[in-house]
Scaffold this active site. Sequence first.
Site, PDB file in Angstrom:
ATOM      1  N   HIS A 169      36.618  29.424  30.060  1.00 49.06           N
ATOM      2  CA  HIS A 169      36.951  30.332  28.966  1.00 49.06           C
ATOM      3  C   HIS A 169      37.458  31.648  29.541  1.00 49.06           C
ATOM      4  CE1 HIS A 169      32.815  31.377  30.003  1.00 49.06           C
ATOM      5  NE2 HIS A 169      32.873  32.465  29.260  1.00 49.06           N
TER       6      HIS A 169
ATOM      7  N   HIS B 237      36.493  34.856  29.355  1.00 53.33           N
ATOM      8  CA  HIS B 237      35.677  36.023  29.674  1.00 53.33           C
ATOM      9  C   HIS B 237      35.895  36.407  31.139  1.00 53.33           C
ATOM     10  CE1 HIS B 237      32.630  35.602  26.115  1.00 53.33           C
ATOM     11  NE2 HIS B 237      33.616  36.447  25.842  1.00 53.33           N
TER      12      HIS B 237
ATOM     13  N   ASP C 221      34.131  37.397  33.661  1.00 54.63           N
ATOM     14  CA  ASP C 221      33.299  36.924  34.769  1.00 54.63           C
ATOM     15  C   ASP C 221      33.637  35.492  35.171  1.00 54.63           C
ATOM     16  OD1 ASP C 221      32.220  36.204  32.249  1.00 54.63           O
ATOM     17  OD2 ASP C 221      30.247  35.827  33.116  1.00 54.63           O
ATOM     18  N   HIS C 222      34.551  34.847  34.458  1.00 51.01           N
ATOM     19  CA  HIS C 222      35.001  33.505  34.804  1.00 51.01           C
ATOM     20  C   HIS C 222      36.483  33.482  35.171  1.00 51.01           C
ATOM     21  CE1 HIS C 222      31.389  31.351  33.091  1.00 51.01           C
ATOM     22  NE2 HIS C 222      31.252  32.560  32.577  1.00 51.01           N
TER      23      HIS C 222
ATOM     24  N   HIS D 266      30.447  28.676  22.098  1.00 52.51           N
ATOM     25  CA  HIS D 266      30.346  29.997  22.719  1.00 52.51           C
ATOM     26  C   HIS D 266      30.994  31.010  21.782  1.00 52.51           C
ATOM     27  CE1 HIS D 266      29.440  32.696  25.911  1.00 52.51           C
ATOM     28  NE2 HIS D 266      30.692  32.907  26.287  1.00 52.51           N
TER      29      HIS D 266
ATOM     30  N   ASP E 207      30.086  28.416  29.575  1.00 56.18           N
ATOM     31  CA  ASP E 207      29.039  29.080  28.799  1.00 56.18           C
ATOM     32  C   ASP E 207      28.882  28.354  27.465  1.00 56.18           C
ATOM     33  OD1 ASP E 207      29.102  30.783  30.896  1.00 56.18           O
ATOM     34  OD2 ASP E 207      29.645  32.573  29.748  1.00 56.18           O
TER      35      ASP E 207
ATOM     36  N   HIS F  50      24.672  30.610  36.419  1.00 58.56           N
ATOM     37  CA  HIS F  50      25.022  31.650  35.447  1.00 58.56           C
ATOM     38  C   HIS F  50      23.780  32.402  34.978  1.00 58.56           C
ATOM     39  CE1 HIS F  50      26.898  33.434  31.776  1.00 58.56           C
ATOM     40  NE2 HIS F  50      28.010  33.366  32.509  1.00 58.56           N
TER      41      HIS F  50
END
Length: 313
Positions: free
Chosen positions: A63, A65, A67-68, A143, A214, A272
């Site tokens: 996805h 976001h 942090d990914h 999510h 996530d 995570h």
Amino acid sequence: MKLTFLGTGAGRPNKTRNVTAAALQLPEPACSWWLFDAGEAAQHMLMQLPLKLSKLSVVCITHLHGDHLYGLPGLLSSRSFDGGVDPLRLFGPRGIRAYIETTFKLTGTVLDYELIIEELDEGCTGILYEEDGCKLVAAPLEHRIPCFGYRVIEPDAPGRLLTGKLEALGVPKGPLYGKLKRGETVTLQDGTIVRPTDVIDGKLVGRIVTILGDTSPCANAVKLAEGADLLVHEATFAAGMEEKARAFGHSTTMDAARTAKEAGARRLIMTHFSGRYSLEDLSGLREEAASLFPSADVATDFAVFEVERRKMG
């Protein structure tokens, strides 16, 4: 086949944990590797490993976001400098193309290889890609923004040749050995018919690796993890924090264990983790999940998990 974690934290990096990224090394003959998510500093983590960017063939983003994702543009750019000339496939939610193309346009980045971007939607079904028999499947998760989980399926393979039986049947060494290994029946000069089942020790079951993005607990997580030899599941929070986890579209250790159990997975690796948990806290998180699913473990940065083949017959 082995999985190496390049980051196991949630939200932002800290002194002991980078953000999400994991590298899956495929077996021979491919000998390439696939990357799942590319959090900030993913390529810095790769510098500590014997993995070459030139051998990277697939990137799967769960996805959008940060942090990914924030480590992806630099990693793709560096692949050119690392001798990467073969095409690379990038899978991710809608918007991944705009993110990459806009970043490259603004920075004047030019790649020396073909980047094939395939955007996923909520209705994606079937096999997305196949490389030397290894298939990639995806499905949407639960999510705050569109997010996907991925399932890698390796084909079955024949077991070892029984040389004693081959010699007893008079099969000469050479091409006929290769044909039998490939599952072909052969006929010898004297008319003797030799079938693969006569001279091969069972079969090696293809491995299944499931890597989820996530997610809150959902049916697709269980479906993607069905019968998996290795399931990677987020466990942002400890047991008892389900309400907070749901509010942010995440899972707890017990959620991860429950998904693994329902799916009949063979092994669960949790990752995570929220920044509230130190490395010392991880053993407690593992014990929580293991109380429901005994084959549970926790990932740390640079942890390597081998996925062994099982023999049948």
